[in-house]
Design a protein around this motif. Structure first.
Motif: not given
Ligand SMILES: [Zn+2]
Length: 476
Positions: A67-72, A101-105
């Motif tokens: 999971t993404c460390t920023h938004c889970d 990578d997560c779309p948030c990054q």
């Molecule tokens: Zn994320």
């Protein structure tokens, strides 16, 4: 009886215990060979346990990247490839996912493979260590035999991979060695005075040996020189060996300097270098310490004199008393006397007189009317000794005086060092041929093993290797 071997994994993150069945063993009526584990079973078990343990460790490691460390949010998987990882207990094929990578990054455009990033080398440090260690001590072939016999490594290591691994270790050692310098003396006389009193003198013996080259053109050509030496810190202990291929090595002085440094050399410490002459060993000794003495090893002088003595003896048995040559017995006696005198003068560091006695030897040989076999040989030996002594005149001390004061004059220990470092691994098998690079790299791991430094070096390279986790054995 049936024995089932299982591994139970207790996760610290509160996940339920996982149980992995590793193997099953069968036993019939008891006989000595079936009491306990056989080597084959133990190897299979180790491989199975390794597989189960590594899989579990890798799973746990990879779970943190899911999971993404920023938004889970869960990270999408781009693909998966296999990482081959070689361990002491067999080769493992590990699944290595590539995750976006997560779309948030970075808009999720990049991807990474966390396992591949962790395992940059595909060989476990301990396997690399054992390969380098044993291949330093014995032939590549024997090392393969030994390791495959006791570890589950059948068909996973061979002569070539063994050599490649050893070279990679040696190459890393070489890269750590600092730059060559013309001189390694640090500070000035004023600084040295302020240093604490040094221990007893260092004694460093240097000598050369020859190794069969792979690009041999003829029977006499095709050897190259290996210089080896031993540095002894105090009498009777604290010795380290070093070695390099002469003319191939670009940093001999730095190499020796590092050995002395590791033994705690201080700039106000006395250092005695003993060697068999030769420009290479002379140059590498220079400018390492302000308090150094450079001596020609008495051992090498006596070796030459002993050979000459044997030649005179040989002539005496060849030349029976004969009426035709009445002078012969007195000439032989004179040869004996003058040779003895050469030795006595050299022992007392009196080079001019020793050279005069060598002239006397020449005169004796000229006076001798007969031509026994050994005459030519002795003439040649006298000529060579003269050249040797003249070239090394500056390094001939009063050995007798040093001997009286218990100061070192000879390095018979270096002879054994040459054998220890070179012969045992390099020249045992006459058909064995070496490249200069191959020999030089092998020498570097070999001296690490002989100095008992290799393990520490690995612990420095691979933190964690020095931490021996306690193993609690359940069975009493
Ligand atoms: Zn994320």
């Amino acid at each position: 009886m049936k024995v089932r071997i299982q591994m139970v994994f207790e996760a610290e993150d509160g996940r339920p215990e996982a149980i992995e069945e590793v193997a099953q063993l069968q036993r019939g009526p008891l006989c000595p060979a079936e009491l306990g584990l056989s080597l084959t079973e133990a190897k299979t078990l180790m491989h199975g346990m390794q597989q189960a343990m590594v899989t579990e460790q890798v799973d746990q490691y990879l779970s943190q990247f899911k999971t993404c460390t920023h938004c889970d949010a869960a990270r999408a998987r781009k693909g998966q490839h296999t990482v081959v990882y070689r361990t002491l207990f067999g080769k493992l094929n590990l699944k290595s996912p590539r995750l976006y990578d997560c779309p948030c990054q970075n808009h999720g455009r990049r991807s990474s493979s966390p396992l591949a990033a962790l395992l940059t080398s595909h060989c476990a440090p301990e396997l690399l260590y054992l390969q380098a260690k044993f291949a330093s001590l014995m032939s590549y072939g024997l090392s393969v035999d030994l390791l495959s016999e006791v570890l589950p490594l059948e068909n996973e290591i061979n002569h070539t991979s063994m050599r490649r691994q050893l070279h990679s270790v040696a190459q890393r050692l070489e890269e750590e060695l600092g730059e060559e310098q013309l001189q390694f003396i640090e500070g000035c006389a004023n600084d040295w005075k302020k240093l604490p009193p040094p221990g007893p003198p260092f004694t460093i013996g240097l000598d050369g040996g020859y190794v069969h080259a792979s690009d041999q053109k003829s029977r006499t050509e095709g050897w190259f020189e290996v210089i080896t030496g031993k540095s002894i810190k105090t009498q009777g202990g604290g010795a380290k060996v070093f070695a390099f291929v002469n003319k191939y090595d670009t940093k001999p002085k730095r190499r020796l300097h590092e050995v002395l440094k590791s033994q705690g050399l201080q700039m106000n410490q006395q250092v005695v270098f003993l060697s068999d002459g030769g420009d290479t060993v002379r140059n590498m000794q220079a400018y390492l310490s302000p308090e150094s003495e450079h001596l020609l090893d008495w051992f090498h002088i006596t070796m030459r004199l002993t050979v000459m003595g044997q030649l005179v003896k040989g002539m005496s048995t060849e030349l029976k008393p004969d009426d035709r040559y009445p002078l012969t017995p007195s000439v032989l006696a004179s040869l004996d006397k003058h040779l003895e005198s050469v030795k006595w003068n050299l022992w007392h560091g009196n080079v001019p007189h020793a050279l005069q006695r060598m002239d006397d030897l020449d005169d004796d040989l000229e006076t001798l009317e007969e031509n026994p076999q050994n005459k030519k040989k002795l003439e040649k030996a006298v000529k060579e000794l003269r050249g040797y002594i003249m070239a090394n005149e500056a390094f001939i001390p009063n050995y007798g005086d040093r001997y009286l004061h218990d100061e070192i004059i000879s390095t018979a220990f270096v002879e054994s060092t040459v054998n220890q470092v070179i012969s045992k691994r390099f020249v045992k098998k006459q058909q064995m041929r070496w490249t200069q690079r191959g020999a030089h790299l092998l020498l570097q791991t070999r001296v690490q093993v002989l100095n008992e430094d290799l393990r520490n070096t690995f612990c420095r390279w691979f933190p964690g290797m020095n931490v021996d986790q306690p193993v609690e054995l359940k069975a009493a």
